[in-house]
Every structure is written in structure tokens, then in C-alpha cells.
Design a protein around this motif. Structure first.
Motif, PDB file in Angstrom:
ATOM      1  N   GLU A 124       0.843  -1.195   0.000  1.00  0.00           N
ATOM      2  CA  GLU A 124       0.000   0.000   0.000  1.00  0.00           C
ATOM      3  C   GLU A 124       0.876   1.241   0.000  1.00  0.00           C
ATOM      4  O   GLU A 124       2.058   1.176   0.349  1.00  0.00           O
ATOM      5  N   ASN A 125       0.296   2.366  -0.361  1.00  0.00           N
ATOM      6  CA  ASN A 125       1.021   3.622  -0.297  1.00  0.00           C
ATOM      7  C   ASN A 125       0.068   4.751   0.054  1.00  0.00           C
ATOM      8  O   ASN A 125      -1.139   4.639  -0.126  1.00  0.00           O
ATOM      9  N   LYS A 126       0.655   5.815   0.564  1.00  0.00           N
ATOM     10  CA  LYS A 126      -0.119   6.992   0.939  1.00  0.00           C
ATOM     11  C   LYS A 126       0.750   8.221   0.655  1.00  0.00           C
ATOM     12  O   LYS A 126       1.932   8.229   0.983  1.00  0.00           O
ATOM     13  N   PHE A 127       0.144   9.223   0.057  1.00  0.00           N
ATOM     14  CA  PHE A 127       0.851  10.472  -0.191  1.00  0.00           C
ATOM     15  C   PHE A 127       0.411  11.488   0.845  1.00  0.00           C
ATOM     16  O   PHE A 127      -0.776  11.745   1.019  1.00  0.00           O
ATOM     17  N   ASP A 128       1.377  12.061   1.558  1.00  0.00           N
ATOM     18  CA  ASP A 128       1.104  13.079   2.565  1.00  0.00           C
ATOM     19  C   ASP A 128       1.368  14.446   1.940  1.00  0.00           C
ATOM     20  O   ASP A 128       2.513  14.801   1.657  1.00  0.00           O
ATOM     21  N   LYS A 129       0.291  15.208   1.719  1.00  0.00           N
ATOM     22  CA  LYS A 129       0.415  16.511   1.069  1.00  0.00           C
ATOM     23  C   LYS A 129       1.206  17.502   1.915  1.00  0.00           C
ATOM     24  O   LYS A 129       1.946  18.333   1.379  1.00  0.00           O
ATOM     25  N   LYS A 130       1.050  17.421   3.242  1.00  0.00           N
ATOM     26  CA  LYS A 130       1.749  18.368   4.111  1.00  0.00           C
ATOM     27  C   LYS A 130       3.259  18.234   3.988  1.00  0.00           C
ATOM     28  O   LYS A 130       3.973  19.226   3.905  1.00  0.00           O
ATOM     29  N   SER A 131       3.744  16.997   4.013  1.00  0.00           N
ATOM     30  CA  SER A 131       5.189  16.783   3.948  1.00  0.00           C
ATOM     31  C   SER A 131       5.687  16.541   2.524  1.00  0.00           C
ATOM     32  O   SER A 131       6.890  16.445   2.306  1.00  0.00           O
ATOM     33  N   ASN A 132       4.743  16.428   1.578  1.00  0.00           N
ATOM     34  CA  ASN A 132       5.081  16.156   0.184  1.00  0.00           C
ATOM     35  C   ASN A 132       5.897  14.861   0.059  1.00  0.00           C
ATOM     36  O   ASN A 132       6.889  14.801  -0.653  1.00  0.00           O
ATOM     37  N   ARG A 133       5.452  13.820   0.822  1.00  0.00           N
ATOM     38  CA  ARG A 133       6.167  12.548   0.858  1.00  0.00           C
ATOM     39  C   ARG A 133       5.240  11.392   0.527  1.00  0.00           C
ATOM     40  O   ARG A 133       4.073  11.391   0.896  1.00  0.00           O
ATOM     41  N   GLN A 134       5.798  10.417  -0.145  1.00  0.00           N
ATOM     42  CA  GLN A 134       5.094   9.175  -0.457  1.00  0.00           C
ATOM     43  C   GLN A 134       5.549   8.106   0.538  1.00  0.00           C
ATOM     44  O   GLN A 134       6.748   7.901   0.716  1.00  0.00           O
ATOM     45  N   TYR A 135       4.619   7.432   1.187  1.00  0.00           N
ATOM     46  CA  TYR A 135       4.918   6.354   2.124  1.00  0.00           C
ATOM     47  C   TYR A 135       4.434   5.040   1.518  1.00  0.00           C
ATOM     48  O   TYR A 135       3.297   4.945   1.063  1.00  0.00           O
ATOM     49  N   VAL A 136       5.303   4.045   1.499  1.00  0.00           N
ATOM     50  CA  VAL A 136       4.980   2.740   0.935  1.00  0.00           C
ATOM     51  C   VAL A 136       5.296   1.679   1.985  1.00  0.00           C
ATOM     52  O   VAL A 136       6.343   1.742   2.639  1.00  0.00           O
ATOM     53  N   TRP A 137       4.398   0.716   2.142  1.00  0.00           N
ATOM     54  CA  TRP A 137       4.625  -0.355   3.112  1.00  0.00           C
ATOM     55  C   TRP A 137       3.972  -1.644   2.631  1.00  0.00           C
ATOM     56  O   TRP A 137       3.132  -1.637   1.744  1.00  0.00           O
ATOM     57  N   CYS A 138       4.391  -2.728   3.241  1.00  0.00           N
ATOM     58  CA  CYS A 138       3.881  -4.058   2.921  1.00  0.00           C
ATOM     59  C   CYS A 138       3.194  -4.612   4.175  1.00  0.00           C
ATOM     60  O   CYS A 138       3.752  -4.530   5.264  1.00  0.00           O
ATOM     61  N   THR A 139       2.004  -5.155   4.015  1.00  0.00           N
ATOM     62  CA  THR A 139       1.307  -5.824   5.116  1.00  0.00           C
ATOM     63  C   THR A 139       1.207  -7.302   4.775  1.00  0.00           C
ATOM     64  O   THR A 139       0.726  -7.658   3.704  1.00  0.00           O
ATOM     65  N   VAL A 140       1.701  -8.140   5.680  1.00  0.00           N
ATOM     66  CA  VAL A 140       1.712  -9.589   5.470  1.00  0.00           C
ATOM     67  C   VAL A 140       0.630 -10.214   6.340  1.00  0.00           C
ATOM     68  O   VAL A 140       0.562  -9.952   7.545  1.00  0.00           O
ATOM     69  N   PHE A 141      -0.214 -11.054   5.723  1.00  0.00           N
ATOM     70  CA  PHE A 141      -1.284 -11.750   6.431  1.00  0.00           C
ATOM     71  C   PHE A 141      -0.997 -13.236   6.611  1.00  0.00           C
ATOM     72  O   PHE A 141      -1.569 -13.886   7.478  1.00  0.00           O
ATOM     73  N   GLU A 142      -0.108 -13.762   5.773  1.00  0.00           N
ATOM     74  CA  GLU A 142       0.263 -15.175   5.868  1.00  0.00           C
ATOM     75  C   GLU A 142       1.654 -15.350   5.268  1.00  0.00           C
ATOM     76  O   GLU A 142       1.959 -14.772   4.227  1.00  0.00           O
ATOM     77  N   PHE A 143       2.490 -16.136   5.949  1.00  0.00           N
ATOM     78  CA  PHE A 143       3.859 -16.354   5.480  1.00  0.00           C
ATOM     79  C   PHE A 143       4.371 -17.682   6.002  1.00  0.00           C
ATOM     80  O   PHE A 143       3.771 -18.298   6.877  1.00  0.00           O
ATOM     81  N   GLU A 144       5.505 -18.102   5.435  1.00  0.00           N
ATOM     82  CA  GLU A 144       6.205 -19.260   5.974  1.00  0.00           C
ATOM     83  C   GLU A 144       7.678 -18.913   6.100  1.00  0.00           C
ATOM     84  O   GLU A 144       8.211 -18.140   5.291  1.00  0.00           O
ATOM     85  N   VAL A 145       8.314 -19.468   7.121  1.00  0.00           N
ATOM     86  CA  VAL A 145       9.747 -19.267   7.322  1.00  0.00           C
ATOM     87  C   VAL A 145      10.476 -20.245   6.413  1.00  0.00           C
ATOM     88  O   VAL A 145      10.112 -21.417   6.342  1.00  0.00           O
ATOM     89  N   LEU A 146      11.484 -19.755   5.708  1.00  0.00           N
ATOM     90  CA  LEU A 146      12.279 -20.613   4.827  1.00  0.00           C
ATOM     91  C   LEU A 146      13.395 -21.250   5.644  1.00  0.00           C
ATOM     92  O   LEU A 146      14.078 -20.562   6.409  1.00  0.00           O
ATOM     93  N   LYS A 147      13.568 -22.515   5.478  1.00  0.00           N
ATOM     94  CA  LYS A 147      14.581 -23.268   6.229  1.00  0.00           C
ATOM     95  C   LYS A 147      15.936 -23.161   5.545  1.00  0.00           C
ATOM     96  O   LYS A 147      16.033 -23.267   4.337  1.00  0.00           O
ATOM     97  N   LYS A 148      16.970 -22.979   6.332  1.00  0.00           N
ATOM     98  CA  LYS A 148      18.327 -22.942   5.792  1.00  0.00           C
ATOM     99  C   LYS A 148      18.682 -24.319   5.249  1.00  0.00           C
ATOM    100  O   LYS A 148      18.307 -25.338   5.811  1.00  0.00           O
ATOM    101  N   GLY A 149      19.414 -24.316   4.142  1.00  0.00           N
ATOM    102  CA  GLY A 149      19.888 -25.567   3.577  1.00  0.00           C
ATOM    103  C   GLY A 149      18.893 -26.306   2.708  1.00  0.00           C
ATOM    104  O   GLY A 149      19.148 -27.421   2.301  1.00  0.00           O
ATOM    105  N   THR A 150      17.742 -25.692   2.400  1.00  0.00           N
ATOM    106  CA  THR A 150      16.739 -26.382   1.572  1.00  0.00           C
ATOM    107  C   THR A 150      16.755 -25.887   0.130  1.00  0.00           C
ATOM    108  O   THR A 150      15.981 -26.372  -0.680  1.00  0.00           O
ATOM    109  N   GLY A 151      17.605 -24.922  -0.181  1.00  0.00           N
ATOM    110  CA  GLY A 151      17.621 -24.366  -1.528  1.00  0.00           C
ATOM    111  C   GLY A 151      16.580 -23.282  -1.722  1.00  0.00           C
ATOM    112  O   GLY A 151      16.496 -22.675  -2.782  1.00  0.00           O
ATOM    113  N   ASP A 152      15.772 -23.022  -0.690  1.00  0.00           N
ATOM    114  CA  ASP A 152      14.745 -21.986  -0.780  1.00  0.00           C
ATOM    115  C   ASP A 152      15.297 -20.601  -0.543  1.00  0.00           C
ATOM    116  O   ASP A 152      14.619 -19.628  -0.785  1.00  0.00           O
ATOM    117  N   LEU A 153      16.483 -20.495  -0.026  1.00  0.00           N
ATOM    118  CA  LEU A 153      17.029 -19.190   0.291  1.00  0.00           C
ATOM    119  C   LEU A 153      17.589 -18.618  -0.964  1.00  0.00           C
ATOM    120  O   LEU A 153      17.693 -17.637  -1.372  1.00  0.00           O
TER     121      LEU A 153
END
Length: 106
Positions: A77-106
Motif C-alpha cells: 500500500e502507499n499513501k501520499f502526505d500533502k503536508k510533507s510532500n512525501r510518499q509512504y509505501v509499506w507491505c502488510t503480510v497476512f500469511e507467510f512461511e519461514v524458509l529453512k536454511k539448507g533447503t535451496g529456498d534461500l
């Protein structure tokens, strides 16, 4: 808003958010390789503010610094703040998995 899935990222400095309830805040870094006109590989690195919410909140409490994850369900998502003339961008995660070391997924 842009939906994301199957995105791998490294998580940095995960901590309970002071400004948002039931949220873990962190920095997420991603890397993408592209080829130059000469065929040489080039890497593009990006850093994101990442919020873990909903079903991701509980498991995100166990994340450690520099741990790799795969986002299964999230949004950018992103939001533009007119007062500061800045664009804010962020990521919101709702579901994830941890990648295991040594599995080739890294």
C-alpha cells in the motif's frame, strides 16, 4: 493496493508495533536479478516497512533478525502526505512461511 504472494524477503529488526495493535513491525528486504543490455547480471535491492497482521501476527512474534520468509498472502500500500510532500509505501503480510536454511529456498 497491490496484492502480493510468493515473494521472498529477509526480515530485519522484528518488534511489536508501538503504534498499531496486534501488529509486528519490521524491515523486509528483497532482491531481484535482471540482466543488463550486455547480458551481465545486475541485482536490484529494495527495503520495505513490513507489518505482520491478522493470522501472521502470532507466528511473526517468533521471527528473528535476518530470517528469510516467503509471503503467501500480503498487500503493498502507499499513501501520499500533502503536508510533507512525501510518499509512504509499506507491505502488510497476512500469511507467510519461514524458509529453512539448507533447503535451496534461500
Amino acid at each position: 493496493m497491490l496484492q502480493i504472494a510468493e515473494t521472498k524477503m529477509t526480515i530485519w529488526k522484528p518488534e511489536v508495533s508501538r503504534s498499531q495493535k496486534n501488529t509486528i513491525a519490521a524491515i523486509g528486504s528483497t532482491c531481484k536479478s535482471v540482466h543488463s543490455a550486455e547480458g551481465e547480471p545486475q541485482f536490484i535491492y529494495q527495503n520495505w516497512t513490513v507489518y505482520f497482521k491478522g493470522a501472521a501476527y502470532e507466528p511473526a512474534q517468533q521471527l528473528r533478525n535476518q530470517e528469510r520468509i516467503r509471503v503467501i498472502r500480503g498487500i503493498v500500500e502507499n499513501k501520499f502526505d500533502k503536508k510533507s510532500n512525501r510518499q509512504y509505501v509499506w507491505c502488510t503480510v497476512f500469511e507467510f512461511e519461514v524458509l529453512k536454511k539448507g533447503t535451496g529456498d534461500l
